[in-house]
Design an enzyme around this catalytic site. Structure first.
Site, short mmCIF file in Angstrom:
data_model
loop_
_atom_site.label_atom_id
_atom_site.label_comp_id
_atom_site.label_asym_id
_atom_site.label_seq_id
_atom_site.Cartn_x
_atom_site.Cartn_y
_atom_site.Cartn_z
N ALA A 172 0.84 -1.21 0.00
CA ALA A 172 0.00 0.00 0.00
C ALA A 172 0.86 1.25 0.00
O ALA A 172 1.45 1.60 1.02
CB ALA A 172 -0.91 -0.02 1.23
N TYR A 207 9.58 9.84 -4.19
CA TYR A 207 9.03 8.49 -4.10
C TYR A 207 10.10 7.50 -3.64
O TYR A 207 9.92 6.74 -2.68
CB TYR A 207 8.44 8.08 -5.47
CG TYR A 207 8.19 6.61 -5.60
CD1 TYR A 207 7.27 5.97 -4.79
CD2 TYR A 207 8.90 5.85 -6.55
CE1 TYR A 207 7.06 4.59 -4.90
CE2 TYR A 207 8.69 4.49 -6.67
CZ TYR A 207 7.77 3.87 -5.84
OH TYR A 207 7.57 2.52 -5.96
N ASN A 225 10.93 -2.51 -13.67
CA ASN A 225 9.67 -2.09 -14.30
C ASN A 225 8.68 -3.26 -14.37
O ASN A 225 8.84 -4.15 -15.19
CB ASN A 225 9.96 -1.53 -15.70
CG ASN A 225 10.61 -0.17 -15.62
OD1 ASN A 225 11.71 -0.03 -15.09
ND2 ASN A 225 9.93 0.85 -16.10
N ILE A 234 7.25 9.50 -27.15
CA ILE A 234 8.50 8.93 -26.63
C ILE A 234 9.26 10.05 -25.91
O ILE A 234 9.56 11.09 -26.52
CB ILE A 234 9.35 8.35 -27.79
CG1 ILE A 234 8.60 7.19 -28.45
CG2 ILE A 234 10.73 7.92 -27.30
CD1 ILE A 234 9.27 6.62 -29.69
N GLY A 256 13.98 13.56 -14.58
CA GLY A 256 14.32 12.52 -13.60
C GLY A 256 14.46 11.12 -14.18
O GLY A 256 14.66 10.17 -13.42
N1 UDP Z 1 7.96 6.50 -21.48
C1 UDP Z 1 7.75 7.16 -22.69
N2 UDP Z 1 6.50 7.61 -22.96
C2 UDP Z 1 5.43 7.44 -22.11
C3 UDP Z 1 5.66 6.75 -20.89
C4 UDP Z 1 6.94 6.30 -20.60
O1 UDP Z 1 8.67 7.34 -23.49
O2 UDP Z 1 4.31 7.90 -22.42
C5 UDP Z 1 9.31 5.99 -21.17
C6 UDP Z 1 9.92 6.61 -19.90
O3 UDP Z 1 10.61 7.79 -20.22
C7 UDP Z 1 10.85 5.48 -19.43
C8 UDP Z 1 10.14 4.21 -19.91
O4 UDP Z 1 9.21 4.61 -20.91
O5 UDP Z 1 12.08 5.56 -20.09
C9 UDP Z 1 9.39 3.50 -18.80
O6 UDP Z 1 8.57 4.45 -18.14
P1 UDP Z 1 7.51 4.05 -17.04
O7 UDP Z 1 6.82 5.31 -16.60
O8 UDP Z 1 6.67 2.93 -17.55
O9 UDP Z 1 8.38 3.46 -15.84
P2 UDP Z 1 9.61 4.09 -15.00
O10 UDP Z 1 10.86 3.63 -15.69
O11 UDP Z 1 9.44 5.56 -14.94
O12 UDP Z 1 9.45 3.43 -13.67
#
Ligand code: UDP
Length: 333
Positions: free
Chosen positions: A74, A141, A170, A207, A284
């Protein structure tokens, strides 16, 4: 075993509940349904709707139910939101865990498995990332999850509660039956966004950056199937039950895929065109995150079996195409 699952109506927590019930455990769920879904609650689990920060509510559950162990999912988990509203994250994630540990101490429950994150490491100097890499979160976070780990460490020293902290990379995919899956509002994760584009719920996927120092210029991540991930939680419970020491483990597939590769895989599996546009980098985002999960394999005996992105994408697609609107929306959400 009787297991209390905090956050058992959420994406990852609901998959844990299903696997626990599959293996014959009894499950008690606590979830405030802020981001979880009533429909994701397994029909055979005992469900208490409420907030774990409400100590009297939590105490009443520990009084009524017999609880052998706790799995704690949670938490709020959006990096961007945590930067805008860090106090919400410290309150829900850190204070919530503090209350939980207090009630566990009061009721002499000695085992907890807990979801942590690769965000505890921050920007890695090298990949793959092992558990010995220093932690240095670059977002609130990740800082809250690291603080939760520290709460566990000091509580163990004082009160003997044993913990396993699992640092996820991921997490993606869904239960093979498509009964449960991923449904976030707003959705920020790559795979659901790609598949919502395949379903024409979005005109395109953006992207986030094409100028990273990677072979195709897009970020590389380590995607792990939610069912493999949960399997590690069940192994961690047994490990602690058998007297294992408190410890921290990475959970990933140890392989990296770029955003463009993920979109290509989705096009192949769905047969849809999935328009993509290049946008600016997202603040980030580290360029490459890949786990070493050797420790989980060696110490917990973890054997992930759904490690290909094809399998992850196929299961995610089964869920999204079966439930394009996700779970039924509860009133007020
Ligand atoms: N990403 C992207 N477009 C989106 C969402 C995510 O290019 O609309 C990229 C993001 O920059 C990262 C990867 O996909 O490099 C995975 O992102 P996600 O938010 O799924 O997980 P994270 O790595 O932030 O935990």
């Amino acid at each position: 075993m009787s297991v209390l699952v905090l956050g058992g109506a959420g994406y990852i927590g609901s998959h844990a509940v299903y696997q626990l019930i599959d293996q014959g455990d009894s499950v008690i769920i606590v979830d405030n349904l802020e981001t979880g879904h009533r429909e994701a609650v397994h029909p055979e689990a005992l469900f208490y709707e409420g907030d774990m920060r409400d100590i009297n509510f939590l105490r009443s559950i520990f009084e009524k139910e017999s609880i052998d162990a706790v799995i704690h999912f949670a938490a709020n988990s959006l990096v961007g939101e945590s930067m805008e509203n860090p106090l919400k994250y410290f309150d829900n994630n850190v204070y919530g865990t503090q209350v939980l540990l207090k009630v566990m101490v009061e009721h002499d429950v000695k085992i907890i498995v807990f979801s942590s994150t690769a965000a505890t490491y921050g920007e890695p100097k090298a990949v793959p990332i092992t558990e010995t890499v220093p932690t240095n979160p670059t977002n609130a976070y990740g800082e809250t999850k690291l603080t939760m780990e520290k709460l566990m460490k000091w509580t163990e020293l004082a009160h003997g509660i044993k913990y396993v902290s699992l640092r996820y990379f991921n997490v993606a995919g869904a239960r093979e039956t498509a009964e449960i899956g991923e449904d976030h509002h707003p959705e920020t994760h790559l795979i659901p966004i790609i598949l919502q584009t395949a379903l024409k719920q979005r005109s395109h996927i953006t992207i986030f950056g094409e100028d990273y120092d990677t072979p195709d210029g897009t970020c590389i991540r380590d995607y792990i199937h939610v069912e493999d991930l949960i399997n590690a939680h069940l192994l961690a419970l047994n490990y602690l039950k058998d007297g294992g020491n408190s410890d921290v483990f990475n959970l990933g597939s140890s392989q990296g895929f770029s955003v463009k590769e993920m979109i290509g895989t989705a096009r192949a599996i769905t047969g849809k065109d999935i328009p993509a546009e290049i946008g600016p980098r997202r603040a980030g985002d580290p360029s490459i995150l890949i786990a070493s999960s050797e420790k989980a394999k060696q110490v917990l005996g973890w054997k992930p079996t759904r490690t290909s992105i094809t399998k992850i994408m196929e299961d995610a697609w089964k869920w999204h195409s079966a439930r394009p609107e996700g779970y039924k929306k509860e009133v007020g959400k």
